[in-house]
Design an enzyme around this catalytic site. Structure first.
Site, PDB file in Angstrom:
ATOM      1  N   GLY A 258      10.931 106.368  53.621  1.00 15.96           N
ATOM      2  CA  GLY A 258      11.627 105.681  52.526  1.00 15.96           C
ATOM      3  C   GLY A 258      12.713 104.751  53.050  1.00 15.96           C
TER       4      GLY A 258
ATOM      5  N   MET B 194      13.545  99.211  57.495  1.00 14.48           N
ATOM      6  CA  MET B 194      13.685  98.832  58.909  1.00 14.48           C
ATOM      7  C   MET B 194      13.535  97.312  59.006  1.00 14.48           C
ATOM      8  SD  MET B 194      11.143  99.945  61.998  1.00 14.48           S
ATOM      9  CE  MET B 194      11.536  99.711  63.718  1.00 14.48           C
ATOM     10  N   PRO B 195      14.571  96.588  59.455  1.00 14.23           N
ATOM     11  CA  PRO B 195      14.462  95.132  59.532  1.00 14.23           C
ATOM     12  C   PRO B 195      13.285  94.686  60.406  1.00 14.23           C
ATOM     13  CG  PRO B 195      16.739  95.817  59.806  1.00 14.23           C
ATOM     14  CD  PRO B 195      15.906  97.072  59.859  1.00 14.23           C
TER      15      PRO B 195
ATOM     16  N   LEU C 117      13.025  92.140  62.148  1.00 16.93           N
ATOM     17  CA  LEU C 117      13.487  91.546  63.408  1.00 16.93           C
ATOM     18  C   LEU C 117      14.614  92.400  63.995  1.00 16.93           C
ATOM     19  CD1 LEU C 117      13.745  89.182  65.472  1.00 16.93           C
ATOM     20  CD2 LEU C 117      15.376  88.136  63.885  1.00 16.93           C
ATOM     21  N   GLY C 118      14.451  92.741  65.279  1.00 17.64           N
ATOM     22  CA  GLY C 118      15.504  93.473  65.977  1.00 17.64           C
ATOM     23  C   GLY C 118      15.751  92.824  67.331  1.00 17.64           C
ATOM     24  N   LEU C 119      16.846  93.212  67.965  1.00 22.70           N
ATOM     25  CA  LEU C 119      17.143  92.696  69.312  1.00 22.70           C
ATOM     26  C   LEU C 119      16.609  93.677  70.347  1.00 22.70           C
ATOM     27  CD1 LEU C 119      18.797  90.505  70.980  1.00 22.70           C
ATOM     28  CD2 LEU C 119      20.567  92.276  71.141  1.00 22.70           C
ATOM     29  N   GLY C 120      15.763  93.213  71.259  1.00 15.84           N
ATOM     30  CA  GLY C 120      15.316  94.025  72.388  1.00 15.84           C
ATOM     31  C   GLY C 120      16.378  93.995  73.485  1.00 15.84           C
TER      32      GLY C 120
ATOM     33  N   ASP D  10      17.184  97.641  69.515  1.00 17.21           N
ATOM     34  CA  ASP D  10      16.219  98.531  70.170  1.00 17.21           C
ATOM     35  C   ASP D  10      16.694  98.833  71.586  1.00 17.21           C
ATOM     36  OD1 ASP D  10      13.227  99.580  70.161  1.00 17.21           O
ATOM     37  OD2 ASP D  10      13.599  98.670  72.121  1.00 17.21           O
TER      38      ASP D  10
ATOM     39  N   TYR E  84      16.950 102.189  79.679  1.00 19.68           N
ATOM     40  CA  TYR E  84      17.521 100.851  79.847  1.00 19.68           C
ATOM     41  C   TYR E  84      18.950 100.882  80.409  1.00 19.68           C
ATOM     42  CZ  TYR E  84      13.689  99.685  76.568  1.00 19.68           C
ATOM     43  OH  TYR E  84      12.475  99.558  75.938  1.00 19.68           O
TER      44      TYR E  84
ATOM     45  N   LYS F 282      14.907 105.860  72.677  1.00 22.70           N
ATOM     46  CA  LYS F 282      13.626 106.472  73.086  1.00 22.70           C
ATOM     47  C   LYS F 282      13.827 107.571  74.123  1.00 22.70           C
ATOM     48  CE  LYS F 282      11.800 101.787  72.710  1.00 22.70           C
ATOM     49  NZ  LYS F 282      12.845 100.952  73.285  1.00 22.70           N
TER      50      LYS F 282
ATOM     51  N   HIS G 215       8.714 107.602  74.367  1.00 21.07           N
ATOM     52  CA  HIS G 215       8.498 106.311  75.030  1.00 21.07           C
ATOM     53  C   HIS G 215       7.048 106.112  75.472  1.00 21.07           C
ATOM     54  CE1 HIS G 215      11.469 103.343  77.098  1.00 21.07           C
ATOM     55  NE2 HIS G 215      10.324 102.742  76.924  1.00 21.07           N
TER      56      HIS G 215
HETATM   57  N1  LIG Z   1       8.466 100.878  74.281  1.00 15.96           N
HETATM   58  C1  LIG Z   1       8.243 100.313  75.446  1.00 15.96           C
HETATM   59  O1  LIG Z   1       7.570 100.868  76.338  1.00 15.96           O
HETATM   60  C2  LIG Z   1       8.821  98.954  75.708  1.00 15.96           C
HETATM   61  C3  LIG Z   1       8.388  98.220  76.834  1.00 15.96           C
HETATM   62  C4  LIG Z   1       8.928  96.949  77.032  1.00 15.96           C
HETATM   63  C5  LIG Z   1       9.853  96.444  76.145  1.00 15.96           C
HETATM   64  N2  LIG Z   1      10.298  97.186  75.070  1.00 15.96           N
HETATM   65  C6  LIG Z   1      11.323  96.673  74.120  1.00 15.96           C
HETATM   66  O2  LIG Z   1      10.876  95.411  73.617  1.00 15.96           O
HETATM   67  C7  LIG Z   1      11.848  94.407  73.906  1.00 15.96           C
HETATM   68  C8  LIG Z   1      11.193  93.056  74.084  1.00 15.96           C
HETATM   69  O3  LIG Z   1      10.283  93.045  75.157  1.00 15.96           O
HETATM   70  P1  LIG Z   1      10.563  92.324  76.559  1.00 15.96           P
HETATM   71  O4  LIG Z   1      12.022  92.231  76.757  1.00 15.96           O
HETATM   72  O5  LIG Z   1       9.775  93.017  77.573  1.00 15.96           O
HETATM   73  O6  LIG Z   1       9.891  90.884  76.360  1.00 15.96           O
HETATM   74  P2  LIG Z   1      10.140  89.607  75.426  1.00 15.96           P
HETATM   75  O7  LIG Z   1      11.114  89.903  74.357  1.00 15.96           O
HETATM   76  O8  LIG Z   1       8.787  89.117  75.040  1.00 15.96           O
HETATM   77  O9  LIG Z   1      10.736  88.542  76.459  1.00 15.96           O
HETATM   78  C9  LIG Z   1      12.044  88.624  76.945  1.00 15.96           C
HETATM   79  C10 LIG Z   1      12.265  87.463  77.902  1.00 15.96           C
HETATM   80  O10 LIG Z   1      12.108  86.227  77.205  1.00 15.96           O
HETATM   81  C11 LIG Z   1      13.247  85.384  77.366  1.00 15.96           C
HETATM   82  N3  LIG Z   1      13.418  84.735  76.054  1.00 15.96           N
HETATM   83  C12 LIG Z   1      13.947  85.271  74.930  1.00 15.96           C
HETATM   84  N4  LIG Z   1      13.874  84.414  73.906  1.00 15.96           N
HETATM   85  C13 LIG Z   1      13.287  83.285  74.391  1.00 15.96           C
HETATM   86  C14 LIG Z   1      12.944  82.058  73.792  1.00 15.96           C
HETATM   87  N5  LIG Z   1      13.184  81.814  72.502  1.00 15.96           N
HETATM   88  N6  LIG Z   1      12.348  81.116  74.571  1.00 15.96           N
HETATM   89  C15 LIG Z   1      12.086  81.363  75.881  1.00 15.96           C
HETATM   90  N7  LIG Z   1      12.403  82.524  76.499  1.00 15.96           N
HETATM   91  C16 LIG Z   1      12.995  83.486  75.755  1.00 15.96           C
HETATM   92  C17 LIG Z   1      14.373  86.317  77.732  1.00 15.96           C
HETATM   93  O11 LIG Z   1      15.312  85.658  78.567  1.00 15.96           O
HETATM   94  P3  LIG Z   1      16.919  85.761  78.426  1.00 15.96           P
HETATM   95  O12 LIG Z   1      17.269  87.182  78.115  1.00 15.96           O
HETATM   96  O13 LIG Z   1      17.368  85.335  79.775  1.00 15.96           O
HETATM   97  O14 LIG Z   1      17.302  84.810  77.340  1.00 15.96           O
HETATM   98  C18 LIG Z   1      13.646  87.420  78.502  1.00 15.96           C
HETATM   99  O15 LIG Z   1      13.484  87.030  79.850  1.00 15.96           O
HETATM  100  C19 LIG Z   1      12.537  94.959  75.165  1.00 15.96           C
HETATM  101  O16 LIG Z   1      13.728  94.295  75.465  1.00 15.96           O
HETATM  102  C20 LIG Z   1      12.679  96.405  74.774  1.00 15.96           C
HETATM  103  O17 LIG Z   1      13.743  96.588  73.851  1.00 15.96           O
HETATM  104  C21 LIG Z   1       9.772  98.425  74.842  1.00 15.96           C
END
Ligand SMILES: NC(=O)c1ccc[n+]([C@@H]2O[C@H](COP(=O)([O-])OP(=O)(O)OC[C@H]3O[C@@H](n4cnc5c(N)ncnc54)[C@H](OP(=O)(O)O)[C@@H]3O)[C@@H](O)[C@H]2O)c1
Length: 315
Positions: A11, A14-15, A17-20, A45, A50, A78, A111
């Site tokens: 219920g 969850m937005p 869009l979130g910040l990774g 997130d 991390y 996670k 995770h």
């Molecule tokens: N559950 C899991 O196993 C798992 C695994 C991987 C990731 N995650 C989560 O998902 C999030 C997102 O994944 P991700 O960080 O691997 O990959 P991503 O969000 O696809 O890509 C991040 C990279 O893209 C760059 N970037 C961001 N916005 C951009 C844009 N508009 N144009 C060009 N480059 C851009 C960032 O650089 P700058 O930061 O230098 O701007 C960073 O190097 C993670 O941060 C984490 O929270 C979860």
């Protein structure tokens, strides 16, 4: 106005869009969370893995002091693979909660389905680079996570990197249904089957690496590196006066998939949020759907031979 959100099976809202925050460390992470909150993000997130939960906690604390309400922000963390033993779940959760400076989490995810050896090492690998695993099935870990919900410490629990069969096993054998499955997904890895199964079962899909981790070594290695230069994505982005990253994110949101792009660059944090003033047509959605080539970067390759390694099955 609040940005669009999805409704979880609990219920809660969850937005979309979130910040990774993977690879966002120390001051970069603190500043990124502050910029994101200023920009309007209300979803962060993170994970114990991390090593940035203290910095996120500090940024949240300052925003709470300035008037942001706890219930206005959705925080996910996670449980890492070295804490799958049922006795390790509550202590790991409490470390995250304490570092984040919160008294509850909105969502806590397992995770990965594979359990690693217990102890302080995030990556207990042998000299051949293979993960040293622990003989604990993910259902045992899930049951310990259910106790966190019972104790009122977390509003929802979910999984990450679980394939369809594994997700169904949790739904069949658990008391509490997973609210979310967080997996790698971008136009080159559409996860169309998994999304269909999630939708049918009331589970929300969250896409990590939603813009294909541009510029990273993995993106080049696993065939994702050219995503933001793909001609289909570029043509659509030009038509809408948007960037390729915005088109990749919007495609997910229009499929009702939550996105968590990571950036520590203020201009990109803002760029990645400018998604709610345009709409992709049905033809554009179909053209992006057709780009799928099963190109996966994050494969937990060090446990590839483990019986519950998730990627033997199509997503
Ligand atoms: N559950 C899991 O196993 C798992 C695994 C991987 C990731 N995650 C989560 O998902 C999030 C997102 O994944 P991700 O960080 O691997 O990959 P991503 O969000 O696809 O890509 C991040 C990279 O893209 C760059 N970037 C961001 N916005 C951009 C844009 N508009 N144009 C060009 N480059 C851009 C960032 O650089 P700058 O930061 O230098 O701007 C960073 O190097 C993670 O941060 C984490 O929270 C979860």
């Amino acid at each position: 106005m609040a940005w669009p959100a999805v409704r979880l099976c609990t219920g809660a809202s969850m937005p979309l869009l979130g910040l990774g925050t993977w690879r966002a460390r120390q001051n970069d992470c603190y500043q990124a969370v502050k910029t994101a909150l200023e920009t309007g993000y209300r979803h962060i997130d993170t994970a114990e893995l991390y090593q940035n939960e203290k910095e996120i906690g500090q940024a949240l604390k300052e925003n709470f002091a300035a008037g942001l309400k706890r219930e206005e922000v959705f925080v996910t963390s996670k449980l890492w693979n070295n804490c799958h033993h049922p006795e390790d779940v509550l202590p790991a959760f409490q470390r995250s909660l304490t570092d984040l400076g919160l008294d509850y989490l909105d969502l806590y995810l397992m995770h990965c389905p594979v359990a690693y050896a217990r102890g302080d090492k995030f990556f207990p690998f042998d000299d051949k680079g293979q993960a040293i695993t622990l003989d604990i099935h993910f259902m045992e870990t899930w049951k310990a996570m259910e106790n966190l919900v019972d104790a009122g410490l977390v509003k929802a629990i979910g999984v990450s990197n679980f394939n369809i069969s594994q997700m169904e096993e949790v739904m069949t054998n658990g008391r509490i249904k997973p609210a979310v499955n967080q997996v790698e997904s971008h136009p080159y890895l559409g996860c169309h089957r998994l999304l269909e199964s999630c939708t049918a079962n009331g589970v929300i899909l969250t896409a990590y690496c939603p813009i294909g981790r541009p510029g990273s070594q993995e993106a080049e290695q696993y065939g994702v590196g050219s995503l933001l230069e793909d001609t289909v994505i570029m043509d659509i982005s030009k038509k809408h006066g948007k960037t390729p990253a915005q088109v990749c994110l919007k495609w997910q949101i229009q499929r009702n998939v939550v996105v968590i792009p990571k950036s520590v660059t203020p201009a990109r944090i803002k760029e990645n949020s400018q998604l709610f003033d345009f709409e992709l047509s049905g033809d554009e959605m179909s053209a992006i759907n057709k780009l799928d080539k099963n190109a996966r970067m994050v494969g937990f390759w060090a446990c590839k031979t483990h019986p519950v390694w998730p990627f033997n099955e199509e997503f």
